[in-house]
Design a protein around this motif. Sequence first.
Motif, short mmCIF file in Angstrom:
data_model
loop_
_atom_site.label_atom_id
_atom_site.label_comp_id
_atom_site.label_asym_id
_atom_site.label_seq_id
_atom_site.Cartn_x
_atom_site.Cartn_y
_atom_site.Cartn_z
N GLN A 1 0.86 -1.08 0.10
CA GLN A 1 -0.15 0.10 0.00
C GLN A 1 0.80 1.35 -0.01
OE1 GLN A 1 -2.62 0.42 3.30
NE2 GLN A 1 -2.45 2.85 2.84
N LYS A 2 2.14 1.09 0.43
CA LYS A 2 3.03 2.34 0.50
C LYS A 2 3.21 3.02 -0.91
CE LYS A 2 6.94 4.45 1.44
NZ LYS A 2 7.95 4.40 -0.03
N VAL B 1 -8.31 8.79 0.53
CA VAL B 1 -7.02 8.57 0.59
C VAL B 1 -6.25 9.72 0.53
CG1 VAL B 1 -4.86 7.15 0.19
CG2 VAL B 1 -7.10 6.46 -0.23
N ALA B 2 -5.21 10.14 1.54
CA ALA B 2 -4.54 11.12 1.46
C ALA B 2 -3.10 10.57 1.08
CB ALA B 2 -4.31 11.80 2.99
N CYS B 3 -2.59 11.16 -0.08
CA CYS B 3 -1.21 10.68 -0.66
C CYS B 3 -0.44 12.09 -0.71
CB CYS B 3 -1.42 10.20 -1.98
SG CYS B 3 -2.75 8.93 -2.14
N ASP C 1 4.10 9.06 0.93
CA ASP C 1 3.64 8.12 1.94
C ASP C 1 2.10 8.50 1.67
OD1 ASP C 1 2.62 6.68 4.02
OD2 ASP C 1 3.94 7.91 5.63
N ASN C 2 1.03 7.46 2.30
CA ASN C 2 -0.34 7.79 2.35
C ASN C 2 -1.04 7.23 3.24
OD1 ASN C 2 -1.56 5.00 1.45
ND2 ASN C 2 0.27 5.07 0.42
N MET C 3 -2.24 7.64 3.48
CA MET C 3 -3.23 6.80 4.28
C MET C 3 -4.60 6.92 4.15
SD MET C 3 -3.47 8.04 8.57
CE MET C 3 -1.73 7.45 8.87
N VAL C 4 -5.25 5.81 4.39
CA VAL C 4 -6.65 5.68 4.34
C VAL C 4 -7.51 6.80 5.11
CG1 VAL C 4 -8.72 4.22 4.18
CG2 VAL C 4 -6.55 3.51 2.93
#
Length: 285
Positions: free
Chosen positions: A150-151, A263-265, A277-280
Amino acid sequence: MKTFYKTSELVKHIKELKAQGKTIGFTPTMGALHNGHFTLVKRTGEENDISVCSVFVNPTQFNAASDLDKYPRTLESDAAGLESIGCDILYAPTEEEIYPNGSDYEVEVDLNDLDKEMEGAHRPGHFEGVVQVVKRLIEVTSCDKLYMGQKDFQQFTIIRQMIKDLNIDTELVVCPIVRDEDGLAQSSRNVRLLPKHRKKASIIHRVLEQAQQWINEGRSPIEITYKAMEYLEIPGFKPEYFDIVDGKTLKKITSSEKVDLIVACTAVWAGDVRLIDNMVLKGTL
Ligand code: AMP
């Protein structure tokens, strides 16, 4: 662990394994392996009869020659690490083994504009190179399952679309991001961080968490992007983008209502090292 440098020998070996009814799981990497990679390879071994890992620094996905030159190459320790976690096959080809007819071709595939945003906008030609190499590696390994992290959120989204568009008989498995204790996503590039930048690099994860809190509080994605870019602007750091996107289309969103997967990327320069980096923020992958 068996190591193959020649494509023809790997193809022959995999044919024999498949004839015995074995399933093949495959993790493509560019080497300089860390725990993030090893987590993928271990899972590949757990879910398939045979785990294959490739180490190949693919020149066609680098848009800057200096980035390609500086990319760490540590095949000997990579091989030792893979052996120690029970990987069955290491494939470490040269460029000629991957592109016997030259790399000057493009895979014809409809990516639904997924390659136009974020990394695609900032790294021209990057995803053409990724699609080219992953398609070739899937052909060579005949893998039943392909393991990606997912990275690289946009990367696996594009490969999922490629598999669908080209009707490839391989299942894509996406694995969670492995982080250091302070939250920095593990990356082969982290070894190049200056100690003063490494100390502060956890800011990226902290800002992603902050963005999640803001989304939960109902704040607008545009405002969050603006604030996050501001927070990431610390001495030595330069944020390139902080996009809040619909996780399916990768298009920026202006409201979080009616979007199932948010998602924030982000991509941030820490000195001369580019980190992503990212985060759902909402929904599940
Ligand atoms: P790379 O060698 O950087 O091309 O990465 C190879 C694969 O490992 C890709 O599918 C990445 O998304 C995945 N990967 C890299 N770093 C991490 C991490 N920290 N956590 C999970 N997967 C990762």
